[in-house]
Motif scaffolding. Sequence first.
Motif, mmCIF file in Angstrom:
data_model
loop_
_atom_site.group_PDB
_atom_site.id
_atom_site.type_symbol
_atom_site.label_atom_id
_atom_site.label_comp_id
_atom_site.label_asym_id
_atom_site.label_seq_id
_atom_site.Cartn_x
_atom_site.Cartn_y
_atom_site.Cartn_z
ATOM 1 N N PRO A 6 0.809 -1.222 0.000
ATOM 2 C CA PRO A 6 0.000 0.000 0.000
ATOM 3 C C PRO A 6 0.839 1.267 0.000
ATOM 4 O O PRO A 6 0.309 2.357 -0.166
ATOM 5 C CB PRO A 6 -0.802 -0.126 1.304
ATOM 6 C CG PRO A 6 0.075 -0.934 2.203
ATOM 7 C CD PRO A 6 0.766 -1.923 1.288
ATOM 8 N N CYS A 7 2.166 1.128 0.185
ATOM 9 C CA CYS A 7 3.024 2.309 0.244
ATOM 10 C C CYS A 7 3.260 2.926 -1.136
ATOM 11 O O CYS A 7 3.629 4.098 -1.228
ATOM 12 C CB CYS A 7 4.360 1.947 0.876
ATOM 13 S SG CYS A 7 4.205 1.285 2.545
ATOM 14 N N CYS A 10 1.226 5.907 -1.658
ATOM 15 C CA CYS A 10 1.060 6.741 -0.459
ATOM 16 C C CYS A 10 2.264 7.668 -0.298
ATOM 17 O O CYS A 10 2.255 8.773 -0.819
ATOM 18 C CB CYS A 10 0.844 5.846 0.758
ATOM 19 S SG CYS A 10 0.609 6.763 2.294
ATOM 20 N N GLY A 11 3.264 7.257 0.458
ATOM 21 C CA GLY A 11 4.446 8.101 0.656
ATOM 22 C C GLY A 11 4.278 9.172 1.714
ATOM 23 O O GLY A 11 5.149 10.037 1.877
ATOM 24 N N MET A 12 3.197 9.121 2.464
ATOM 25 C CA MET A 12 2.934 10.206 3.417
ATOM 26 C C MET A 12 3.948 10.264 4.558
ATOM 27 O O MET A 12 4.244 11.348 5.076
ATOM 28 C CB MET A 12 1.511 10.065 3.959
ATOM 29 C CG MET A 12 0.456 10.568 3.001
ATOM 30 S SD MET A 12 0.611 12.350 2.721
ATOM 31 C CE MET A 12 -0.176 12.989 4.204
ATOM 32 N N CYS A 13 4.475 9.108 4.969
ATOM 33 C CA CYS A 13 5.466 9.150 6.056
ATOM 34 C C CYS A 13 6.737 9.879 5.599
ATOM 35 O O CYS A 13 7.445 10.452 6.421
ATOM 36 C CB CYS A 13 5.775 7.744 6.563
ATOM 37 S SG CYS A 13 6.187 6.551 5.287
ATOM 38 N N PHE A 85 9.130 1.616 10.280
ATOM 39 C CA PHE A 85 7.786 2.191 10.274
ATOM 40 C C PHE A 85 6.935 1.351 9.317
ATOM 41 O O PHE A 85 6.965 1.536 8.103
ATOM 42 C CB PHE A 85 7.818 3.653 9.819
ATOM 43 C CG PHE A 85 6.513 4.363 9.999
ATOM 44 C CD1 PHE A 85 6.131 4.848 11.229
ATOM 45 C CD2 PHE A 85 5.649 4.537 8.920
ATOM 46 C CE1 PHE A 85 4.916 5.501 11.399
ATOM 47 C CE2 PHE A 85 4.432 5.191 9.079
ATOM 48 C CZ PHE A 85 4.065 5.676 10.321
ATOM 49 N N PRO A 86 6.176 0.424 9.847
ATOM 50 C CA PRO A 86 5.468 -0.529 8.994
ATOM 51 C C PRO A 86 4.057 -0.058 8.640
ATOM 52 O O PRO A 86 3.427 0.697 9.389
ATOM 53 C CB PRO A 86 5.378 -1.765 9.896
ATOM 54 C CG PRO A 86 5.190 -1.167 11.257
ATOM 55 C CD PRO A 86 5.985 0.119 11.274
ATOM 56 N N SER A 87 3.576 -0.521 7.517
ATOM 57 C CA SER A 87 2.166 -0.252 7.206
ATOM 58 C C SER A 87 1.251 -1.109 8.079
ATOM 59 O O SER A 87 0.114 -0.729 8.339
ATOM 60 C CB SER A 87 1.884 -0.513 5.726
ATOM 61 O OG SER A 87 2.130 -1.870 5.398
ATOM 62 N N CYS A 98 -0.373 5.308 9.952
ATOM 63 C CA CYS A 98 -0.522 5.279 8.491
ATOM 64 C C CYS A 98 -1.929 5.708 8.098
ATOM 65 O O CYS A 98 -2.108 6.535 7.196
ATOM 66 C CB CYS A 98 -0.277 3.875 7.949
ATOM 67 S SG CYS A 98 1.447 3.370 7.979
ATOM 68 N N LEU A 101 -2.432 9.389 8.407
ATOM 69 C CA LEU A 101 -1.750 10.132 7.346
ATOM 70 C C LEU A 101 -2.453 9.947 6.006
ATOM 71 O O LEU A 101 -2.625 10.895 5.235
ATOM 72 C CB LEU A 101 -0.293 9.668 7.239
ATOM 73 C CG LEU A 101 0.615 10.064 8.400
ATOM 74 C CD1 LEU A 101 1.958 9.352 8.298
ATOM 75 C CD2 LEU A 101 0.819 11.574 8.424
ATOM 76 N N ARG A 102 -2.861 8.724 5.733
ATOM 77 C CA ARG A 102 -3.537 8.441 4.464
ATOM 78 C C ARG A 102 -4.851 9.220 4.356
ATOM 79 O O ARG A 102 -5.221 9.713 3.277
ATOM 80 C CB ARG A 102 -3.781 6.940 4.325
ATOM 81 C CG ARG A 102 -2.494 6.143 4.122
ATOM 82 C CD ARG A 102 -2.721 4.645 4.261
ATOM 83 N NE ARG A 102 -3.605 4.132 3.224
ATOM 84 C CZ ARG A 102 -3.188 3.726 2.017
ATOM 85 N NH1 ARG A 102 -1.908 3.771 1.720
ATOM 86 N NH2 ARG A 102 -4.037 3.264 1.125
ATOM 87 N N LEU A 110 -6.005 1.476 5.489
ATOM 88 C CA LEU A 110 -5.455 0.128 5.361
ATOM 89 C C LEU A 110 -6.342 -0.836 6.129
ATOM 90 O O LEU A 110 -6.861 -0.520 7.191
ATOM 91 C CB LEU A 110 -4.038 0.086 5.940
ATOM 92 C CG LEU A 110 -3.023 1.025 5.303
ATOM 93 C CD1 LEU A 110 -1.734 1.021 6.116
ATOM 94 C CD2 LEU A 110 -2.772 0.641 3.861
#
Length: 120
Positions: A6-7, A10-13, A85-87, A98, A101-102, A110
């Motif tokens: 799912p990253c 995303c990329g928000m972190c 930092f895991p999803s 996550c 942020l998403r 998620l």
Amino acid sequence: MSDPNPCLDCGMCCVHFRVSFYWGEADDAPGGFVPAELTEKLNLHLRCMNGTNEVPRRCVALAGQPGEQVSCTIYDRRPTPCREFPSHEADGSPNRKCNALRAQIGLPALQPLAAAELSG
Ligand code: SF4
Ligand code: SF4
């Protein structure tokens, strides 16, 4: 089925946190691996990824547009906080940070991973 990664949209972190880490992870230290030229010194012990110690934040190593398509250009050499930092948590539940942020950019939350999707 859940999105296996799912990253990738995303990329928000990478645009939200100051990504700081022990200076010895930078490759101008013995055994270091993070490209030092992409980092800045914070103090005697810590460095951070360029672009993450300012607002608006955006890690210099991030390619693409958060919420659309992103990638880490130093994925194999990314620092520890990025690796840790895991999803999803070890039990398959989504990382609540996550999802918060998403939600800021309208991405769907998620979902818990099915047992078959858990590693190990
Ligand atoms: S905020 Fe979570 S889902 Fe989004 S890129 Fe970072 S780890 Fe992946
Ligand atoms: S090093 Fe890679 S994973 Fe870590 S914040 Fe930068 S772009 Fe994201």
